[in-house]
Design an enzyme around this catalytic site. Sequence first.
Site: not given
Length: 251
Positions: A97-98
Amino acid sequence: MPEREEEKGQYRVGSEEDRGKENHIEKKGRKKQEDKEELHKLEEMRERLIRGLEIQGTSERVLKAMLRVPRHMFVPEYAKKGAYIDTPLDIGFGQTISAPHMVAIMCDLLELSEGLKVLEIGTGSGYNAAVMGELVGKSGHVYTIERIESLVNFARENLNKAGYENVTVLLEDGSIGYSGYAPYDRVAVTCAAPDIPKPLLEQLKPGGIMVIPVGNYVQDLIRIKKDNEGNVHKETRGGVVFVPLRGKFGF
């Protein structure tokens, strides 16, 4: 006399049952209070994170959208404590997840507004799609593509729990986009491509914007604007590190 003993025994058992019920209710109440305290703590951490992004120059609209999205609901249970640290987090299957600051940067570059139709390549856990869903509102829609079926299911579950009805998760090869809902006002690519995939350019509406990381080990974040005549204008917006895009037009 025996009858009294029996009554006494019945009364004793009844008392134990009552005490068991009381203990259960007490434990349930304690758990509810602990959950409430944990949620409050997570909300405080989210606010601190957003204040940090504000210092970095994130727009007010994006900050408000990110404040409304519970990032802790989009990470695996083992990663929940780190949900509001400004860093990428592992979500399994070699995917992440960024980091929140990167989500903020991409959303600002995309100039998302109410009513837009967005194509996202690389759903992951669904967090980025949720933030974009906040920005396009109920009159807009986000179509997000993921190639890993387990992550498609994970993202759908997360988005459903968080209450997002304007996000559709598709199990497809994201490198070829999705012609079924094209053209799109915006295209967001959250994985690095060897070059800009031609199908994504074709599915971008005239006047639209695409943001995509391009490169292998060294990647550049490219912002693409297609003018009303269909001409493509590119600009580099800094170095980044993303997982690779897989598929026909990926690595």
